[in-house]
Design a protein around this motif. Sequence first.
Motif, PDB file in Angstrom:
ATOM      1  N   TYR A 157      13.814  41.335  37.671  1.00 39.22           N
ATOM      2  CA  TYR A 157      13.494  42.440  38.794  1.00 39.22           C
ATOM      3  C   TYR A 157      14.879  43.129  38.637  1.00 39.22           C
ATOM      4  CZ  TYR A 157      12.724  45.344  42.674  1.00 39.22           C
ATOM      5  OH  TYR A 157      12.359  46.251  43.543  1.00 39.22           O
ATOM      6  N   LEU A 158      16.101  42.425  38.722  1.00 37.74           N
ATOM      7  CA  LEU A 158      17.296  43.039  38.851  1.00 37.74           C
ATOM      8  C   LEU A 158      17.682  43.798  37.506  1.00 37.74           C
ATOM      9  CD1 LEU A 158      19.360  40.406  40.744  1.00 37.74           C
ATOM     10  CD2 LEU A 158      18.446  42.672  41.718  1.00 37.74           C
ATOM     11  N   ARG A 159      17.217  43.306  36.430  1.00 36.98           N
ATOM     12  CA  ARG A 159      17.696  43.719  35.216  1.00 36.98           C
ATOM     13  C   ARG A 159      16.810  45.262  35.125  1.00 36.98           C
ATOM     14  NH1 ARG A 159      17.568  38.255  32.796  1.00 36.98           N
ATOM     15  NH2 ARG A 159      19.800  37.681  33.259  1.00 36.98           N
ATOM     16  N   ALA A 160      15.583  44.998  35.352  1.00 38.87           N
ATOM     17  CA  ALA A 160      14.726  46.066  35.211  1.00 38.87           C
ATOM     18  C   ALA A 160      15.134  47.201  36.276  1.00 38.87           C
ATOM     19  CB  ALA A 160      13.366  45.559  35.643  1.00 38.87           C
ATOM     20  N   HIS A 161      15.899  47.095  37.148  1.00 41.73           N
ATOM     21  CA  HIS A 161      16.150  47.772  38.086  1.00 41.73           C
ATOM     22  C   HIS A 161      17.836  48.351  37.931  1.00 41.73           C
ATOM     23  CE1 HIS A 161      12.628  47.141  40.022  1.00 41.73           C
ATOM     24  NE2 HIS A 161      12.722  48.257  40.822  1.00 41.73           N
ATOM     25  N   GLY A 162      18.291  47.976  36.598  1.00 42.10           N
ATOM     26  CA  GLY A 162      19.626  48.283  36.300  1.00 42.10           C
ATOM     27  C   GLY A 162      20.620  47.557  36.834  1.00 42.10           C
ATOM     28  N   ALA A 163      20.472  46.764  37.747  1.00 44.57           N
ATOM     29  CA  ALA A 163      21.494  45.744  38.228  1.00 44.57           C
ATOM     30  C   ALA A 163      21.999  44.835  37.116  1.00 44.57           C
ATOM     31  CB  ALA A 163      20.978  45.042  39.370  1.00 44.57           C
ATOM     32  N   ALA A 164      23.453  44.564  37.329  1.00 43.07           N
ATOM     33  CA  ALA A 164      24.109  43.603  36.221  1.00 43.07           C
ATOM     34  C   ALA A 164      24.471  42.412  37.217  1.00 43.07           C
ATOM     35  CB  ALA A 164      25.443  44.137  35.784  1.00 43.07           C
ATOM     36  N   VAL A 165      23.925  41.036  36.319  1.00 39.48           N
ATOM     37  CA  VAL A 165      24.202  39.757  37.120  1.00 39.48           C
ATOM     38  C   VAL A 165      24.961  39.121  35.848  1.00 39.48           C
ATOM     39  CG1 VAL A 165      23.243  37.699  37.752  1.00 39.48           C
ATOM     40  CG2 VAL A 165      21.748  39.765  37.932  1.00 39.48           C
ATOM     41  N   GLN A 166      26.327  38.664  36.429  1.00 41.93           N
ATOM     42  CA  GLN A 166      27.315  38.147  35.504  1.00 41.93           C
ATOM     43  C   GLN A 166      27.710  36.807  35.973  1.00 41.93           C
ATOM     44  OE1 GLN A 166      30.652  40.864  36.039  1.00 41.93           O
ATOM     45  NE2 GLN A 166      29.440  42.571  35.031  1.00 41.93           N
ATOM     46  N   PHE A 167      27.566  35.725  35.117  1.00 44.11           N
ATOM     47  CA  PHE A 167      27.962  34.292  35.193  1.00 44.11           C
ATOM     48  C   PHE A 167      28.953  34.091  34.972  1.00 44.11           C
ATOM     49  CE2 PHE A 167      23.204  34.847  34.789  1.00 44.11           C
ATOM     50  CZ  PHE A 167      22.760  34.307  36.082  1.00 44.11           C
ATOM     51  N   GLY A 168      29.604  32.949  35.463  1.00 43.09           N
ATOM     52  CA  GLY A 168      30.910  32.365  35.146  1.00 43.09           C
ATOM     53  C   GLY A 168      32.239  33.380  35.728  1.00 43.09           C
ATOM     54  N   ARG A 169      31.640  34.001  36.935  1.00 42.64           N
ATOM     55  CA  ARG A 169      32.764  34.742  37.591  1.00 42.64           C
ATOM     56  C   ARG A 169      33.027  34.188  38.996  1.00 42.64           C
ATOM     57  NH1 ARG A 169      34.803  39.490  36.158  1.00 42.64           N
ATOM     58  NH2 ARG A 169      34.203  40.749  37.801  1.00 42.64           N
ATOM     59  N   ARG A 170      34.022  33.263  39.176  1.00 43.21           N
ATOM     60  CA  ARG A 170      34.382  32.875  40.503  1.00 43.21           C
ATOM     61  C   ARG A 170      35.219  33.609  41.168  1.00 43.21           C
ATOM     62  NH1 ARG A 170      33.679  28.127  42.378  1.00 43.21           N
ATOM     63  NH2 ARG A 170      33.146  27.282  40.305  1.00 43.21           N
ATOM     64  N   LEU A 171      34.967  34.147  42.501  1.00 42.35           N
ATOM     65  CA  LEU A 171      35.711  34.875  43.247  1.00 42.35           C
ATOM     66  C   LEU A 171      36.797  33.884  43.786  1.00 42.35           C
ATOM     67  CD1 LEU A 171      36.368  37.474  44.537  1.00 42.35           C
ATOM     68  CD2 LEU A 171      34.883  36.865  46.533  1.00 42.35           C
ATOM     69  N   ARG A 172      38.193  34.402  43.378  1.00 39.59           N
ATOM     70  CA  ARG A 172      39.385  33.358  44.000  1.00 39.59           C
ATOM     71  C   ARG A 172      40.110  33.872  44.926  1.00 39.59           C
ATOM     72  NH1 ARG A 172      39.303  29.759  40.021  1.00 39.59           N
ATOM     73  NH2 ARG A 172      38.467  30.485  38.127  1.00 39.59           N
ATOM     74  N   ALA A 173      39.929  35.236  45.379  1.00 40.98           N
ATOM     75  CA  ALA A 173      40.589  35.704  46.493  1.00 40.98           C
ATOM     76  C   ALA A 173      40.175  37.385  46.840  1.00 40.98           C
ATOM     77  CB  ALA A 173      42.256  35.947  46.291  1.00 40.98           C
ATOM     78  N   ILE A 174      40.604  37.818  48.035  1.00 41.34           N
ATOM     79  CA  ILE A 174      40.049  38.914  48.488  1.00 41.34           C
ATOM     80  C   ILE A 174      41.358  39.674  49.154  1.00 41.34           C
ATOM     81  CG2 ILE A 174      38.827  40.301  50.075  1.00 41.34           C
ATOM     82  CD1 ILE A 174      36.738  38.024  50.225  1.00 41.34           C
ATOM     83  N   ASP A 175      41.626  40.685  48.298  1.00 39.08           N
ATOM     84  CA  ASP A 175      42.737  41.456  48.844  1.00 39.08           C
ATOM     85  C   ASP A 175      42.275  42.776  49.888  1.00 39.08           C
ATOM     86  OD1 ASP A 175      44.197  40.096  47.161  1.00 39.08           O
ATOM     87  OD2 ASP A 175      44.558  41.630  45.837  1.00 39.08           O
ATOM     88  N   VAL A 176      42.932  42.924  51.010  1.00 38.82           N
ATOM     89  CA  VAL A 176      42.576  43.863  52.036  1.00 38.82           C
ATOM     90  C   VAL A 176      43.505  44.895  52.237  1.00 38.82           C
ATOM     91  CG1 VAL A 176      40.627  42.555  52.990  1.00 38.82           C
ATOM     92  CG2 VAL A 176      43.108  42.471  53.800  1.00 38.82           C
ATOM     93  N   ALA A 177      43.405  46.146  52.478  1.00 41.48           N
ATOM     94  CA  ALA A 177      44.065  46.978  52.662  1.00 41.48           C
ATOM     95  C   ALA A 177      43.366  48.248  53.712  1.00 41.48           C
ATOM     96  CB  ALA A 177      44.865  47.711  51.803  1.00 41.48           C
ATOM     97  N   ASP A 178      43.965  48.817  54.702  1.00 39.72           N
ATOM     98  CA  ASP A 178      43.635  49.690  55.463  1.00 39.72           C
ATOM     99  C   ASP A 178      42.209  49.303  56.147  1.00 39.72           C
ATOM    100  OD1 ASP A 178      45.846  51.177  54.716  1.00 39.72           O
ATOM    101  OD2 ASP A 178      44.742  52.098  53.026  1.00 39.72           O
ATOM    102  N   GLY A 179      42.092  48.115  56.729  1.00 41.32           N
ATOM    103  CA  GLY A 179      40.748  47.671  57.230  1.00 41.32           C
ATOM    104  C   GLY A 179      39.577  47.579  56.222  1.00 41.32           C
ATOM    105  N   ARG A 180      39.837  47.590  54.702  1.00 39.41           N
ATOM    106  CA  ARG A 180      38.827  47.242  53.951  1.00 39.41           C
ATOM    107  C   ARG A 180      39.162  46.418  52.920  1.00 39.41           C
ATOM    108  NH1 ARG A 180      39.422  50.789  49.559  1.00 39.41           N
ATOM    109  NH2 ARG A 180      37.104  50.738  49.121  1.00 39.41           N
TER     110      ARG A 180
END
Length: 421
Positions: free
Chosen positions: A212-235
């Motif tokens: 469904y996601l592919r058919a609706h143009g969404a990308a699904v990427q594997f092997g993608r581990r989020l390691r950190a989140i950088d924040v600035a200006d409240g976002r």
Amino acid sequence: MARTVHVVGAGLAGLSAAVRLAEAGERVVVHEAAGQAGGRCRSYHDPALDMEIDNGNHLLLSGNHAALDYLRTIGAADRLVGPPHADFPFADLKSGERWTLRINDGRVPWWVFDRGRRVPGTRARDYLAFARLLRPPPDAAVGGLVACAGPLYERLVGPLLLAALNTAPFEASAALAASVLRETVAVGGRACRPLIARGGLGSAFIAPALEYLRAHGAAVQFGRRLRAIDVADGRVATLQFDEPLRLERDDAAILAVPSVVAVALVPGLQAPSEFRAIVNAHFRITPRAQTPSIVGVVNGTVEWIFAFADRLSVTISGADRLLDTPRETLASTIWRDVATVTGIGDIETPPPWQIVRERRATFAALPAEERKRPGPQTSWSNLWLAGDWTATGLPATIEGAIRSGQKAAGFARSHLTASTR
Ligand SMILES: Cc1cc2nc3c(=O)[nH]c(=O)nc-3n(C[C@H](O)[C@H](O)[C@H](O)COP(=O)(O)OP(=O)(O)OC[C@H]3O[C@@H](n4cnc5c(N)ncnc54)[C@H](O)[C@@H]3O)c2cc1C
């Protein structure tokens, strides 16, 4: 580039968020650390059995409306099967008794007054005592409100709540028990039909969602581990995978990872930190034709037996006590229960088997853990949380995970709409 919602984690919370957003025409990219989607609700090829199995048997009830709505959206509603009415066969391994609990379809619970439908050895007035669970005071444990003993508890309320909460009911949150009961048993049999993904979890909940996601143009990427989140200006400014991903002004992110991972990524986040295990055993054997697709077992090691075309599978909840039992011992003990209940095979010799132990299957549904569950909003204007551990009001279930994803998607959408005004 068009504004994008980055969904981190492709379990059911992440997938349901992505599906909701893609359905609404948003640009979505899903980032999943593993090589496959599904998280704790997945199918895989098991080399020992040489067949595809699920990491664990998952039971839904027909009152799980968000899960059913998700399946309808991805075109997989027909992948769940179950009996036409809320009939639950049970076997008591101590007494040898067998019975079928038959909850009538409508809201008025006349099954309680019918000896042929209710639990054997119980009286109609026994059920009244448990009605107290429907409106519990905040912070109460089940054991503080009702007696966790007696035939009705041992043969129905206990097994049902243990399966739903994955925590010994005595110590479990009465509020979570109440939310399950209010949406199922209290509504009547139409909301309690047991449903299982007969062709496997992957072919019901995961593969059609990816399609469904592919058919609706969404990308699904594997092997993608989020390691950190950088924040600035409240976002959130950057998502740090192996390489940094900078978020544009209008971009947003939904973090749909397990609570332990979320706590490590989001500064100051409080979330459940105590967990309960689930043990599943799978036996490669063709069940007899008359074997019901699900049987509840009391007074055994086994709690529920699921019959598939090519295997018998077993679920044991709140199973931390079994984590150190040698696998062979566990397989023999469980098989003895299975062979006795289903009347198949040699009781002393298990057919080819596999044991799957999920140590952190769900957060412990304790009042103290319930208090730690955060809502979807964070301190950052473009970041939301999803997952069965967020404050859904439900225990850690498919239904809760899907609702959390849909809710986070709703917040992300309103943010995007507001920022383009
Ligand atoms: C054995 C077992 C039996 C169960 N039985 C039932 C049942 O009968 N009925 C029921 O309703 N529920 C059941 N559940 C619960 C149900 O499976 C979960 O509630 C649901 O799958 C949780 O989905 P989720 O998306 O919140 O989390 P998860 O499935 O844990 O998904 C999180 C995803 O995030 C990914 N991830 C982790 N870290 C990172 C990172 N740093 N970067 C990117 N991705 C990352 C993970 O790989 C995973 O894919 C059971 C669970 C288990 C384990």
